[in-house]
Design a protein around this motif. Sequence first.
Motif, PDB file in Angstrom:
ATOM      1  N   ALA A   1       0.940  -1.197   0.047  1.00  0.00           N
ATOM      2  CA  ALA A   1       0.248   0.394   0.067  1.00  0.00           C
ATOM      3  C   ALA A   1       1.284   1.060   0.075  1.00  0.00           C
ATOM      4  N   MET A   2       0.405   2.344  -0.789  1.00  0.00           N
ATOM      5  CA  MET A   2       0.941   3.238  -0.906  1.00  0.00           C
ATOM      6  C   MET A   2       0.128   4.741  -0.209  1.00  0.00           C
ATOM      7  N   GLU A   3       1.176   6.094   0.113  1.00  0.00           N
ATOM      8  CA  GLU A   3       0.505   7.100   1.103  1.00  0.00           C
ATOM      9  C   GLU A   3       0.383   8.179   0.236  1.00  0.00           C
ATOM     10  N   ASP A   4      -0.484   9.363   0.512  1.00  0.00           N
ATOM     11  CA  ASP A   4      -0.547  10.139  -0.093  1.00  0.00           C
ATOM     12  C   ASP A   4      -1.035  11.097   1.469  1.00  0.00           C
ATOM     13  N   ILE A   5      -0.455  11.558   2.222  1.00  0.00           N
ATOM     14  CA  ILE A   5      -0.294  11.928   3.744  1.00  0.00           C
ATOM     15  C   ILE A   5      -1.205  13.144   3.500  1.00  0.00           C
ATOM     16  N   ASP A   6      -0.235  14.069   2.350  1.00  0.00           N
ATOM     17  CA  ASP A   6      -0.792  15.602   2.316  1.00  0.00           C
ATOM     18  C   ASP A   6      -1.510  16.074   1.324  1.00  0.00           C
TER      19      ASP A   6
END
Length: 168
Positions: A50-55
């Motif tokens: 899984a990848m994240e787009d924190i902002d």
Amino acid sequence: MKNQMSLLFTMLSVLFSAEVTFNVDMSQEDVGDEYPTLWMSAYYPEPGIAMEDIDGDGIWSVTLDLSAGSYTYKFRNGAWTDWNTGSGWENIMGQDCAVGNYHDREVVVATQDLDIPTVCFSSCTSECVQPPSQYDVTFRVDMNNVDNFDPSDGVYLQGTLNGWCGVC
């Protein structure tokens, strides 16, 4: 002796590994309620990471601790759990960054940390373009000359438009 060898192996793997950050721009893709995943041949048959787009800027990332070596990888839109089912695979076939039979990306890891430059999903560059307008397309096939064809079996279309899964 076995414990000493294990400790030595652990120390060497730490010395000869690096944190590698993978980045993909999904701003032109419909991610929906899921997330993109990173799939690496080194982890086959495990599911994608899984990848994240924190902002919330459309750039999705994941950082892995990898030993020195060469790795092939691919991005996938969605939280799929199996290599062989579903769709969402990016397609970089024919582009400069595609390697191998499956048109993967490749990264060579040394011992220093690496932040791979952001690329657009299904592109080798960071310049994301607006997808072309959508068009209605009608597919027709004449099955009259197909031996032993039973219409109750149906006819299925498979291609990149549905992740090569005509019955999904």
